[in-house]
Design a protein around this motif. Structure first.
Motif, PDB file in Angstrom:
ATOM      1  N   SER A 153       0.851  -1.191   0.000  1.00 43.97           N
ATOM      2  CA  SER A 153       0.000   0.000   0.000  1.00 43.97           C
ATOM      3  C   SER A 153       0.886   1.240   0.000  1.00 43.97           C
ATOM      4  N   GLU A 154       0.309   2.366  -0.374  1.00 46.80           N
ATOM      5  CA  GLU A 154       1.095   3.606  -0.408  1.00 46.80           C
ATOM      6  C   GLU A 154       1.626   3.957   0.973  1.00 46.80           C
ATOM      7  N   GLU A 155       0.799   3.744   1.987  1.00 49.82           N
ATOM      8  CA  GLU A 155       1.225   4.065   3.363  1.00 49.82           C
ATOM      9  C   GLU A 155       2.375   3.158   3.797  1.00 49.82           C
ATOM     10  N   ALA A 156       2.228   1.861   3.546  1.00 47.00           N
ATOM     11  CA  ALA A 156       3.269   0.915   3.951  1.00 47.00           C
ATOM     12  C   ALA A 156       4.556   1.140   3.168  1.00 47.00           C
ATOM     13  N   ALA A 157       4.433   1.436   1.882  1.00 46.94           N
ATOM     14  CA  ALA A 157       5.611   1.692   1.052  1.00 46.94           C
ATOM     15  C   ALA A 157       6.340   2.947   1.520  1.00 46.94           C
ATOM     16  N   SER A 158       5.578   3.981   1.867  1.00 48.07           N
ATOM     17  CA  SER A 158       6.185   5.223   2.345  1.00 48.07           C
ATOM     18  C   SER A 158       6.934   4.998   3.655  1.00 48.07           C
ATOM     19  N   GLU A 159       6.379   4.147   4.508  1.00 49.67           N
ATOM     20  CA  GLU A 159       7.047   3.849   5.778  1.00 49.67           C
ATOM     21  C   GLU A 159       8.375   3.153   5.526  1.00 49.67           C
ATOM     22  N   ILE A 160       8.394   2.184   4.614  1.00 46.33           N
ATOM     23  CA  ILE A 160       9.640   1.485   4.295  1.00 46.33           C
ATOM     24  C   ILE A 160      10.658   2.462   3.706  1.00 46.33           C
ATOM     25  N   ALA A 161      10.200   3.314   2.792  1.00 49.87           N
ATOM     26  CA  ALA A 161      11.099   4.291   2.179  1.00 49.87           C
ATOM     27  C   ALA A 161      11.685   5.236   3.225  1.00 49.87           C
ATOM     28  N   ASP A 162      10.854   5.710   4.145  1.00 43.21           N
ATOM     29  CA  ASP A 162      11.329   6.619   5.196  1.00 43.21           C
ATOM     30  C   ASP A 162      12.323   5.913   6.116  1.00 43.21           C
ATOM     31  N   HIS A 179      11.010  -9.167  -0.070  1.00 47.43           N
ATOM     32  CA  HIS A 179       9.623  -9.422  -0.465  1.00 47.43           C
ATOM     33  C   HIS A 179       8.800  -8.142  -0.483  1.00 47.43           C
ATOM     34  N   VAL A 180       9.293  -7.173  -1.243  1.00 45.01           N
ATOM     35  CA  VAL A 180       8.584  -5.908  -1.441  1.00 45.01           C
ATOM     36  C   VAL A 180       8.406  -5.689  -2.946  1.00 45.01           C
ATOM     37  N   PRO A 181       7.468  -4.833  -3.358  1.00 48.90           N
ATOM     38  CA  PRO A 181       7.299  -4.568  -4.786  1.00 48.90           C
ATOM     39  C   PRO A 181       8.589  -4.071  -5.428  1.00 48.90           C
ATOM     40  N   ALA A 182       8.843  -4.521  -6.654  1.00 47.44           N
ATOM     41  CA  ALA A 182      10.077  -4.167  -7.343  1.00 47.44           C
ATOM     42  C   ALA A 182      10.192  -2.664  -7.568  1.00 47.44           C
ATOM     43  N   ASN A 183       9.070  -1.998  -7.832  1.00 43.06           N
ATOM     44  CA  ASN A 183       9.144  -0.555  -8.075  1.00 43.06           C
ATOM     45  C   ASN A 183       9.424   0.217  -6.790  1.00 43.06           C
ATOM     46  N   LEU A 184       8.994  -0.303  -5.655  1.00 38.76           N
ATOM     47  CA  LEU A 184       9.374   0.309  -4.377  1.00 38.76           C
ATOM     48  C   LEU A 184      10.873   0.148  -4.147  1.00 38.76           C
ATOM     49  N   ALA A 185      11.392  -1.065  -4.355  1.00 37.60           N
ATOM     50  CA  ALA A 185      12.820  -1.321  -4.161  1.00 37.60           C
ATOM     51  C   ALA A 185      13.660  -0.444  -5.082  1.00 37.60           C
ATOM     52  N   ALA A 186      13.208  -0.254  -6.307  1.00 37.30           N
ATOM     53  CA  ALA A 186      13.945   0.583  -7.257  1.00 37.30           C
ATOM     54  C   ALA A 186      14.017   2.022  -6.767  1.00 37.30           C
ATOM     55  N   GLN A 187      12.909   2.533  -6.223  1.00 36.41           N
ATOM     56  CA  GLN A 187      12.896   3.914  -5.737  1.00 36.41           C
ATOM     57  C   GLN A 187      13.779   4.076  -4.506  1.00 36.41           C
ATOM     58  N   VAL A 188      13.748   3.090  -3.603  1.00 38.70           N
ATOM     59  CA  VAL A 188      14.613   3.143  -2.419  1.00 38.70           C
ATOM     60  C   VAL A 188      16.078   3.104  -2.839  1.00 38.70           C
ATOM     61  N   THR A 189      16.400   2.237  -3.782  1.00 40.00           N
ATOM     62  CA  THR A 189      17.786   2.109  -4.256  1.00 40.00           C
ATOM     63  C   THR A 189      18.279   3.428  -4.828  1.00 40.00           C
ATOM     64  N   GLU A 190      17.412   4.106  -5.552  1.00 42.82           N
ATOM     65  CA  GLU A 190      17.775   5.396  -6.147  1.00 42.82           C
ATOM     66  C   GLU A 190      17.931   6.486  -5.096  1.00 42.82           C
ATOM     67  N   ALA A 191      17.159   6.366  -4.017  1.00 46.97           N
ATOM     68  CA  ALA A 191      17.086   7.462  -3.050  1.00 46.97           C
ATOM     69  C   ALA A 191      18.209   7.449  -2.018  1.00 46.97           C
ATOM     70  N   ILE A 192      18.756   6.276  -1.691  1.00 44.84           N
ATOM     71  CA  ILE A 192      19.750   6.208  -0.619  1.00 44.84           C
ATOM     72  C   ILE A 192      21.135   5.937  -1.208  1.00 44.84           C
ATOM     73  N   ASP A 193      22.170   6.292  -0.455  1.00 46.18           N
ATOM     74  CA  ASP A 193      23.533   6.204  -0.965  1.00 46.18           C
ATOM     75  C   ASP A 193      24.291   4.999  -0.430  1.00 46.18           C
ATOM     76  N   ILE A 194      23.562   3.990   0.074  1.00 48.75           N
ATOM     77  CA  ILE A 194      24.192   2.734   0.482  1.00 48.75           C
ATOM     78  C   ILE A 194      23.618   1.618  -0.385  1.00 48.75           C
ATOM     79  N   PRO A 195      24.343   0.506  -0.549  1.00 46.83           N
ATOM     80  CA  PRO A 195      23.850  -0.567  -1.412  1.00 46.83           C
ATOM     81  C   PRO A 195      22.584  -1.205  -0.858  1.00 46.83           C
TER      82      PRO A 195
END
Length: 268
Positions: A153-162, A179-195
């Protein structure tokens, strides 16, 4: 292969991590060029016969981490902190994590993360204990979450991203996304500076991790996000059946497997 957490960075090729729980498997991982071995609390299901990761103890992880460390020279060794070994008190958390490095020769520890581990991650990093964070499906919360996909969900995805950003800012050197959506993982990967290291998180993470039993084809059932790259279970079944047959028929041990000492012929 990285020998420090500072070198654990995605280069031309994605990073590779495998969970392993013993010296022979860890040595094989290093020979294959695996970047990091995670001595996961998944040993509960994969190696110790438990129904979940919950019963795994600090002593069990420390013993198996030490075995993995003894068998490897260049591979990064990461010890998974088991249920209730952290988060109860800061002092106990630091002591348990420090034990993995002082006694078991781990290079780093992994924490199943949440809001409660941000300050702990910062504190551990400050005293020289590198932390790999872990978000999404966290098996130590199986009694709360089950094994369902997280962040849908958008709320759960935002919590993981934060939380991903918070742990990166707190000093984590890498982040597992499970076990998270691939598009969420892609956005997190882009947003943070650690692998980011994905498991059931799509192809856009900086690396991937799988449980060694799944990789080798030892598991009775594969998770939907895993793949068996071999059929070791069939090879084991075949070899053990052949051994039993050889002993029962007298084919083993053969003459070449025995030694006769002539001076002992008249012992009785």
């Amino acid at each position: 292969m990285p020998t420090t957490v500072r070198e654990f960075r995605s280069g031309d090729a994605p990073l590779t991590m495998v969970t392993a729980y013993d010296a022979p498997t860890a040595a094989a991982c290093e020979t294959a060029g695996v970047d990091a071995v995670l001595v996961g609390d998944s040993m509960g299901n994969a190696a110790l016969g438990y129904d979940s990761t919950i019963p795994v103890t600090v002593a069990e992880v420390a013993s198996r981490t030490a075995a993995v460390a003894r068998a490897t020279d260049e591979t990064l060794v990461i010890a998974d902190m088991p249920f209730l070994s952290f988060g109860v008190s800061e002092a106990e958390s630091i002591e348990n994590a420090g034990r993995m490095m002082k006694e078991a020769n781990a290079h780093a520890v992994k924490l199943e993360s949440g809001p409660h581990t941000v300050e702990l991650t910062e504190r551990l990093a400050a005293v020289g204990i590198p932390v790999m964070a872990h978000l999404g499906l966290t098996p130590q919360k199986v009694n709360q979450l089950g094994y369902a996909r997280q962040g849908t969900s958008e709320e759960a995805a935002s919590e993981i991203a934060d939380l991903a950003t918070a742990h990166a800012d707190a000093g984590a050197f890498a982040l597992v996304l499970e076990h998270v959506p691939a598009n969420l993982a892609a956005q997190v990967t882009e947003a943070i500076d650690i692998p980011t290291i994905g498991i059931g998180a799509g192809p856009d993470c900086d690396g991937q991790v799988l449980v060694v039993n799944d990789v080798l084809g030892l598991s009775d059932r594969l998770p939907p996000f895993a793949e068996a790259f071999g059929d070791v279970k069939s090879e084991m079944d075949s070899a053990l059946s052949a051994y039993v047959e050889a002993v029962e028929t007298g084919a083993f041990p053969a003459e070449k497997h025995s030694h006769v000492e002539a001076d002992l012929d008249d012992l009785y």
